[in-house]
Design a protein around this motif. Structure first.
Motif, mmCIF file in Angstrom:
data_model
loop_
_atom_site.group_PDB
_atom_site.id
_atom_site.type_symbol
_atom_site.label_atom_id
_atom_site.label_comp_id
_atom_site.label_asym_id
_atom_site.label_seq_id
_atom_site.Cartn_x
_atom_site.Cartn_y
_atom_site.Cartn_z
ATOM 1 N N SER A 60 97.402 51.094 -37.002
ATOM 2 C CA SER A 60 97.702 52.091 -38.029
ATOM 3 C C SER A 60 98.982 51.723 -38.782
ATOM 4 O O SER A 60 99.038 51.807 -40.016
ATOM 5 C CB SER A 60 97.835 53.464 -37.386
ATOM 6 O OG SER A 60 98.160 54.423 -38.350
ATOM 7 N N ARG A 61 100.009 51.314 -38.044
ATOM 8 C CA ARG A 61 101.266 50.894 -38.690
ATOM 9 C C ARG A 61 101.037 49.680 -39.578
ATOM 10 O O ARG A 61 101.549 49.607 -40.702
ATOM 11 C CB ARG A 61 102.313 50.549 -37.638
ATOM 12 C CG ARG A 61 102.905 51.737 -36.943
ATOM 13 C CD ARG A 61 103.985 51.296 -35.990
ATOM 14 N NE ARG A 61 104.315 52.353 -35.062
ATOM 15 C CZ ARG A 61 104.935 52.184 -33.909
ATOM 16 N NH1 ARG A 61 105.312 50.980 -33.538
ATOM 17 N NH2 ARG A 61 105.182 53.209 -33.128
ATOM 18 N N THR A 62 100.279 48.728 -39.068
ATOM 19 C CA THR A 62 100.006 47.508 -39.837
ATOM 20 C C THR A 62 99.230 47.840 -41.104
ATOM 21 O O THR A 62 99.523 47.307 -42.176
ATOM 22 C CB THR A 62 99.227 46.500 -38.962
ATOM 23 O OG1 THR A 62 99.997 46.214 -37.796
ATOM 24 C CG2 THR A 62 98.945 45.221 -39.715
ATOM 25 N N ARG A 63 98.272 48.741 -40.982
ATOM 26 C CA ARG A 63 97.487 49.150 -42.154
ATOM 27 C C ARG A 63 98.410 49.776 -43.202
ATOM 28 O O ARG A 63 98.286 49.508 -44.397
ATOM 29 C CB ARG A 63 96.398 50.140 -41.743
ATOM 30 C CG ARG A 63 95.464 50.497 -42.878
ATOM 31 C CD ARG A 63 94.340 51.406 -42.433
ATOM 32 N NE ARG A 63 93.469 50.714 -41.495
ATOM 33 C CZ ARG A 63 93.091 51.204 -40.311
ATOM 34 N NH1 ARG A 63 93.490 52.388 -39.928
ATOM 35 N NH2 ARG A 63 92.298 50.515 -39.522
ATOM 36 N N GLY A 64 99.359 50.597 -42.764
ATOM 37 C CA GLY A 64 100.313 51.213 -43.688
ATOM 38 C C GLY A 64 101.163 50.173 -44.395
ATOM 39 O O GLY A 64 101.417 50.272 -45.606
ATOM 40 N N LYS A 65 101.601 49.161 -43.634
ATOM 41 C CA LYS A 65 102.413 48.098 -44.237
ATOM 42 C C LYS A 65 101.602 47.290 -45.247
ATOM 43 O O LYS A 65 102.104 46.930 -46.311
ATOM 44 C CB LYS A 65 102.967 47.181 -43.150
ATOM 45 C CG LYS A 65 104.051 47.833 -42.314
ATOM 46 C CD LYS A 65 104.545 46.905 -41.218
ATOM 47 C CE LYS A 65 105.591 47.596 -40.364
ATOM 48 N NZ LYS A 65 106.087 46.720 -39.285
ATOM 49 N N VAL A 66 100.346 47.019 -44.918
ATOM 50 C CA VAL A 66 99.483 46.270 -45.848
ATOM 51 C C VAL A 66 99.278 47.062 -47.131
ATOM 52 O O VAL A 66 99.344 46.506 -48.235
ATOM 53 C CB VAL A 66 98.130 45.926 -45.178
ATOM 54 C CG1 VAL A 66 97.108 45.439 -46.201
ATOM 55 C CG2 VAL A 66 98.316 44.889 -44.082
ATOM 56 N N GLU A 67 99.046 48.358 -47.007
ATOM 57 C CA GLU A 67 98.862 49.190 -48.199
ATOM 58 C C GLU A 67 100.125 49.200 -49.057
ATOM 59 O O GLU A 67 100.038 49.139 -50.292
ATOM 60 C CB GLU A 67 98.455 50.606 -47.793
ATOM 61 C CG GLU A 67 97.044 50.686 -47.241
ATOM 62 C CD GLU A 67 96.707 52.038 -46.626
ATOM 63 O OE1 GLU A 67 97.571 52.935 -46.584
ATOM 64 O OE2 GLU A 67 95.551 52.187 -46.176
ATOM 65 N N ALA A 68 101.292 49.265 -48.421
ATOM 66 C CA ALA A 68 102.554 49.241 -49.175
ATOM 67 C C ALA A 68 102.716 47.898 -49.886
ATOM 68 O O ALA A 68 103.137 47.841 -51.059
ATOM 69 C CB ALA A 68 103.731 49.511 -48.249
ATOM 70 N N LEU A 69 102.374 46.819 -49.206
ATOM 71 C CA LEU A 69 102.474 45.490 -49.827
ATOM 72 C C LEU A 69 101.483 45.347 -50.986
ATOM 73 O O LEU A 69 101.801 44.727 -51.999
ATOM 74 C CB LEU A 69 102.238 44.400 -48.783
ATOM 75 C CG LEU A 69 103.375 44.211 -47.778
ATOM 76 C CD1 LEU A 69 102.948 43.269 -46.658
ATOM 77 C CD2 LEU A 69 104.628 43.692 -48.464
ATOM 78 N N GLU A 70 100.299 45.920 -50.848
ATOM 79 C CA GLU A 70 99.320 45.881 -51.944
ATOM 80 C C GLU A 70 99.875 46.587 -53.178
ATOM 81 O O GLU A 70 99.696 46.115 -54.298
ATOM 82 C CB GLU A 70 98.001 46.529 -51.513
ATOM 83 C CG GLU A 70 97.190 45.680 -50.561
ATOM 84 C CD GLU A 70 95.950 46.388 -50.023
ATOM 85 O OE1 GLU A 70 95.897 47.642 -50.077
ATOM 86 O OE2 GLU A 70 95.043 45.689 -49.551
ATOM 87 N N GLN A 71 100.542 47.715 -52.982
ATOM 88 C CA GLN A 71 101.143 48.439 -54.098
ATOM 89 C C GLN A 71 102.247 47.604 -54.752
ATOM 90 O O GLN A 71 102.350 47.558 -55.986
ATOM 91 C CB GLN A 71 101.702 49.788 -53.631
ATOM 92 C CG GLN A 71 100.631 50.797 -53.272
ATOM 93 C CD GLN A 71 99.690 51.079 -54.436
ATOM 94 O OE1 GLN A 71 100.108 51.201 -55.580
ATOM 95 N NE2 GLN A 71 98.406 51.167 -54.144
ATOM 96 N N GLN A 72 103.062 46.947 -53.928
ATOM 97 C CA GLN A 72 104.122 46.101 -54.480
ATOM 98 C C GLN A 72 103.532 44.958 -55.294
ATOM 99 O O GLN A 72 104.050 44.615 -56.361
ATOM 100 C CB GLN A 72 104.995 45.527 -53.355
ATOM 101 C CG GLN A 72 105.927 46.535 -52.736
ATOM 102 C CD GLN A 72 106.774 45.924 -51.627
ATOM 103 O OE1 GLN A 72 106.377 44.961 -50.979
ATOM 104 N NE2 GLN A 72 107.947 46.493 -51.410
#
Length: 92
Positions: A60-72
């Motif tokens: 779940s944490r990793t998924r959140g980080k990936v989503e944040a990186l996608e936005q960046q």
């Protein structure tokens, strides 16, 4: 659920289902069944519930980080496109 209590319960239930003429070897059969079950479960390479929950939290944490990186990346792509457009547009 812990594995040993489950195996013990299954062994006991197995023993209770034995026909009357096999009741004399009940304990031996229960013990052999428990050994076979433990061996089979050990080969399955199962996770405990705690290990599963930990992995689920990490995912779940990793998924959140990936989503944040996608936005960046989207923001950076938009900035790059704007910069490229501004360089292509002749200045007056």
């Amino acid at each position: 659920m812990a594995i040993d209590p489950l195996i013990n319960r299954l062994g006991q239930q197995f023993g209770e289902l034995l026909p009357a003429n096999l009741r004399g070897v009940r304990n031996e059969l229960e013990d052999n069944l428990k050994i076979v079950l433990r061996d089979a479960l050990a080969r399955l390479d199962l996770l405990t519930r705690d290990e599963f929950d930990i992995q689920q939290t990490l995912l779940s944490r990793t998924r959140g980080k990936v989503e944040a990186l996608e936005q960046q990346v989207k923001v950076l792509e938009a900035q790059l496109t704007a910069l490229e457009d501004s360089l292509r547009t002749p200045r007056s």
